[in-house]
Design a protein around this motif. Sequence first.
Motif, PDB file in Angstrom:
ATOM      1  N   GLN A  67      44.587  20.171  39.625  1.00 56.91           N
ATOM      2  CA  GLN A  67      45.539  20.924  38.815  1.00 56.91           C
ATOM      3  C   GLN A  67      44.993  22.244  38.299  1.00 56.91           C
ATOM      4  O   GLN A  67      45.716  23.242  38.269  1.00 56.91           O
ATOM      5  N   ILE A  68      43.734  22.269  37.863  1.00 58.74           N
ATOM      6  CA  ILE A  68      43.225  23.496  37.251  1.00 58.74           C
ATOM      7  C   ILE A  68      42.390  24.343  38.210  1.00 58.74           C
ATOM      8  O   ILE A  68      42.011  25.460  37.857  1.00 58.74           O
ATOM      9  N   LYS A  69      42.140  23.829  39.430  1.00 61.37           N
ATOM     10  CA  LYS A  69      41.311  24.582  40.358  1.00 61.37           C
ATOM     11  C   LYS A  69      41.919  24.681  41.755  1.00 61.37           C
ATOM     12  O   LYS A  69      42.132  25.777  42.267  1.00 61.37           O
ATOM     13  N   VAL A  70      42.192  23.539  42.392  1.00 61.49           N
ATOM     14  CA  VAL A  70      42.626  23.548  43.789  1.00 61.49           C
ATOM     15  C   VAL A  70      44.020  24.153  43.946  1.00 61.49           C
ATOM     16  O   VAL A  70      44.226  25.081  44.749  1.00 61.49           O
TER      17      VAL A  70
ATOM     18  N   CYS B 201      39.171  41.797  42.844  1.00 63.89           N
ATOM     19  CA  CYS B 201      38.867  40.460  42.321  1.00 63.89           C
ATOM     20  C   CYS B 201      40.099  39.914  41.609  1.00 63.89           C
ATOM     21  O   CYS B 201      40.587  40.528  40.656  1.00 63.89           O
ATOM     22  N   GLU B 202      40.594  38.784  42.075  1.00 59.53           N
ATOM     23  CA  GLU B 202      41.746  38.136  41.453  1.00 59.53           C
ATOM     24  C   GLU B 202      41.261  36.948  40.627  1.00 59.53           C
ATOM     25  O   GLU B 202      40.552  36.078  41.146  1.00 59.53           O
ATOM     26  N   VAL B 203      41.622  36.939  39.354  1.00 58.16           N
ATOM     27  CA  VAL B 203      41.281  35.822  38.480  1.00 58.16           C
ATOM     28  C   VAL B 203      42.368  34.765  38.639  1.00 58.16           C
ATOM     29  O   VAL B 203      43.547  35.019  38.367  1.00 58.16           O
ATOM     30  N   VAL B 204      41.964  33.595  39.109  1.00 52.34           N
ATOM     31  CA  VAL B 204      42.917  32.527  39.429  1.00 52.34           C
ATOM     32  C   VAL B 204      42.862  31.463  38.335  1.00 52.34           C
ATOM     33  O   VAL B 204      41.836  30.813  38.127  1.00 52.34           O
ATOM     34  N   ARG B 205      43.961  31.300  37.623  1.00 51.73           N
ATOM     35  CA  ARG B 205      44.057  30.286  36.569  1.00 51.73           C
ATOM     36  C   ARG B 205      45.301  29.428  36.790  1.00 51.73           C
ATOM     37  O   ARG B 205      46.285  29.871  37.389  1.00 51.73           O
ATOM     38  N   ALA B 206      45.245  28.216  36.268  1.00 48.88           N
ATOM     39  CA  ALA B 206      46.431  27.367  36.278  1.00 48.88           C
ATOM     40  C   ALA B 206      47.484  27.975  35.363  1.00 48.88           C
ATOM     41  O   ALA B 206      47.145  28.676  34.392  1.00 48.88           O
ATOM     42  N   PRO B 207      48.773  27.725  35.640  1.00 44.47           N
ATOM     43  CA  PRO B 207      49.816  28.164  34.711  1.00 44.47           C
ATOM     44  C   PRO B 207      49.537  27.615  33.317  1.00 44.47           C
ATOM     45  O   PRO B 207      48.888  26.574  33.167  1.00 44.47           O
TER      46      PRO B 207
ATOM     47  N   ALA C 132      37.875  31.446  40.365  1.00 45.29           N
ATOM     48  CA  ALA C 132      38.569  30.265  39.839  1.00 45.29           C
ATOM     49  C   ALA C 132      38.179  30.074  38.373  1.00 45.29           C
ATOM     50  O   ALA C 132      37.114  29.547  38.065  1.00 45.29           O
ATOM     51  N   ASP C 133      39.038  30.520  37.481  1.00 49.23           N
ATOM     52  CA  ASP C 133      38.791  30.413  36.042  1.00 49.23           C
ATOM     53  C   ASP C 133      39.493  29.168  35.518  1.00 49.23           C
ATOM     54  O   ASP C 133      40.691  29.180  35.234  1.00 49.23           O
ATOM     55  N   THR C 134      38.743  28.088  35.363  1.00 45.04           N
ATOM     56  CA  THR C 134      39.326  26.831  34.886  1.00 45.04           C
ATOM     57  C   THR C 134      39.520  26.816  33.380  1.00 45.04           C
ATOM     58  O   THR C 134      40.164  25.919  32.850  1.00 45.04           O
ATOM     59  N   ARG C 135      38.937  27.788  32.680  1.00 47.25           N
ATOM     60  CA  ARG C 135      38.935  27.843  31.208  1.00 47.25           C
ATOM     61  C   ARG C 135      38.095  26.723  30.611  1.00 47.25           C
ATOM     62  O   ARG C 135      38.162  26.453  29.418  1.00 47.25           O
ATOM     63  N   GLN C 136      37.289  26.074  31.428  1.00 46.89           N
ATOM     64  CA  GLN C 136      36.460  24.964  30.963  1.00 46.89           C
ATOM     65  C   GLN C 136      34.995  25.140  31.357  1.00 46.89           C
ATOM     66  O   GLN C 136      34.224  24.190  31.280  1.00 46.89           O
ATOM     67  N   GLU C 137      34.611  26.326  31.801  1.00 48.83           N
ATOM     68  CA  GLU C 137      33.254  26.520  32.283  1.00 48.83           C
ATOM     69  C   GLU C 137      32.258  26.602  31.129  1.00 48.83           C
ATOM     70  O   GLU C 137      32.614  26.990  30.010  1.00 48.83           O
ATOM     71  N   LEU C 138      31.005  26.263  31.414  1.00 47.68           N
ATOM     72  CA  LEU C 138      29.958  26.416  30.419  1.00 47.68           C
ATOM     73  C   LEU C 138      29.867  27.882  30.000  1.00 47.68           C
ATOM     74  O   LEU C 138      29.952  28.786  30.837  1.00 47.68           O
ATOM     75  N   PRO C 139      29.719  28.159  28.709  1.00 46.18           N
ATOM     76  CA  PRO C 139      29.737  29.548  28.227  1.00 46.18           C
ATOM     77  C   PRO C 139      28.802  30.502  28.963  1.00 46.18           C
ATOM     78  O   PRO C 139      29.230  31.618  29.314  1.00 46.18           O
ATOM     79  N   PRO C 140      27.529  30.146  29.244  1.00 46.90           N
ATOM     80  CA  PRO C 140      26.688  31.110  29.965  1.00 46.90           C
ATOM     81  C   PRO C 140      27.240  31.486  31.330  1.00 46.90           C
ATOM     82  O   PRO C 140      27.127  32.638  31.757  1.00 46.90           O
ATOM     83  N   LEU C 141      27.853  30.525  32.025  1.00 51.70           N
ATOM     84  CA  LEU C 141      28.423  30.812  33.337  1.00 51.70           C
ATOM     85  C   LEU C 141      29.669  31.679  33.209  1.00 51.70           C
ATOM     86  O   LEU C 141      29.880  32.615  33.994  1.00 51.70           O
ATOM     87  N   ALA C 142      30.512  31.386  32.223  1.00 51.12           N
ATOM     88  CA  ALA C 142      31.721  32.183  32.017  1.00 51.12           C
ATOM     89  C   ALA C 142      31.368  33.617  31.645  1.00 51.12           C
ATOM     90  O   ALA C 142      32.008  34.576  32.099  1.00 51.12           O
TER      91      ALA C 142
ATOM     92  N   ASP D  24      51.020  25.908  30.982  1.00 54.33           N
ATOM     93  CA  ASP D  24      51.313  24.516  30.631  1.00 54.33           C
ATOM     94  C   ASP D  24      50.457  23.513  31.390  1.00 54.33           C
ATOM     95  O   ASP D  24      50.431  22.332  31.024  1.00 54.33           O
ATOM     96  N   LYS D  25      49.753  23.961  32.446  1.00 50.13           N
ATOM     97  CA  LYS D  25      48.922  23.040  33.223  1.00 50.13           C
ATOM     98  C   LYS D  25      47.425  23.236  32.992  1.00 50.13           C
ATOM     99  O   LYS D  25      46.617  22.581  33.635  1.00 50.13           O
ATOM    100  N   ARG D  26      47.065  24.112  32.080  1.00 50.08           N
ATOM    101  CA  ARG D  26      45.644  24.261  31.755  1.00 50.08           C
ATOM    102  C   ARG D  26      45.151  23.009  31.046  1.00 50.08           C
ATOM    103  O   ARG D  26      45.915  22.312  30.374  1.00 50.08           O
ATOM    104  N   PHE D  27      43.884  22.743  31.185  1.00 46.53           N
ATOM    105  CA  PHE D  27      43.302  21.463  30.780  1.00 46.53           C
ATOM    106  C   PHE D  27      43.705  21.045  29.363  1.00 46.53           C
ATOM    107  O   PHE D  27      44.308  19.978  29.161  1.00 46.53           O
ATOM    108  N   LEU D  28      43.401  21.850  28.378  1.00 48.65           N
ATOM    109  CA  LEU D  28      43.665  21.450  26.994  1.00 48.65           C
ATOM    110  C   LEU D  28      45.142  21.534  26.644  1.00 48.65           C
ATOM    111  O   LEU D  28      45.635  20.738  25.834  1.00 48.65           O
ATOM    112  N   VAL D  29      45.863  22.466  27.235  1.00 47.54           N
ATOM    113  CA  VAL D  29      47.300  22.546  26.975  1.00 47.54           C
ATOM    114  C   VAL D  29      48.007  21.314  27.535  1.00 47.54           C
ATOM    115  O   VAL D  29      48.907  20.747  26.902  1.00 47.54           O
TER     116      VAL D  29
END
Length: 405
Positions: A136-139, A102-108, A75-85, A110-115
Amino acid sequence: MKPLQPTLFEGSKRLVYDEAIELTLQSMQAYGPTHEHWGIAWSGGKDSSATLTLILHLLETGRLAPPKSLTIFYADTRQELPPLAMAAAEIMRQLAERGIRCEVVRAPLDKRFLVYILGRGVPPPNNNTLRWCTRQIKVDPMTQALAERLDALDGNILMITGVRQGESAVRDGRIAMSCGKDGAECGQGWYQQVLPQSKGIRGRIATLAPILHWRVCNVWDWLRIYAPMREYGGWATAAIADAYGGDEATEINARTGCIGCPLASKEKALETVLASPDWAYLAPLRGLKPLYRELREPRHRLRKAGLERLKDGSIAANPQRMGPLTFEARLMALDRVLSIQAECNAAAARLGRPVIDLLNAEEEARIRALITAGTWPDGWDGDEPVADTPMDTIFADGSVQPLFI
């Protein structure tokens, strides 16, 4: 291969390593064979990383019979702490070397946090009225990824999670009510035959938390001592424990969230990372939380000026509610985020440390395109006044109190 036994104080309440592993193994042996396919839900955090690497160790050493297929869902939220990412990126490289899917799961996009905030104008989430981020960005992305994976499989799937007792009082309450469901015993993990958010795939999926009984000290031992050892897989997990503060972190504080999480009262996770000399150059990230707080202020948002009628003709219960961010606020915030990123990366280049990626080129371009297109959330057209504009007070019953009486 028999795991090593760590040295523990006599009479300690700390669950000994061999016992913790044995209970996890029993949990997997009880429920794993009843499912043809397995998935592991991995966030990159301490508990899910311990679960991931432990299950793979048990499979690789033959202590656990393999399923027909195994898929890791990151689950790649694009908001993780840098060391964890960064640790997650290295672990994904190791998974690829082993040929593990391994499938990297991200929000579309337009629904990513900062977008979503800066492009569409939706205010940062808060705990009272608008907590939209986790779903929205994880579940939702994870549920969609599971549905798509099931479409390609025959049979059912067991989703393995890193849920533990003790991490959250609210979560513990749910476990207390549910861990005996479907005949499971607490010592066998928390097993449920339905994933709550998966209406379209109900009946073909179950969840299991095989490290439910682990104490946080067991997690630290595994991530920092055992998993990095070659005989246990040589996984890049030590940095994960360090990001939390390791053994010095208490159970209640050993939790991380998004960088600058608007829902957290204090920035404990980031401050733990910045306390390490290796990560001190990321100090500009402290500017994100105040920025999100500022964006919720009336001067940066629009407000409904008069009565708001719903589709059925009734009056909305929250007249003159505040709404989306102005274009000026979005551009201001975009500039601030990019400046924070640039400052961190300039220091990274100077010190020879890893760069960060708060906003990539695709996300920045999309934000600017949405602003240029005049994008507003549903129900708003941009003609509403800025929220700090003085106006008459309108009550839910439709009555009006003039500004000057």
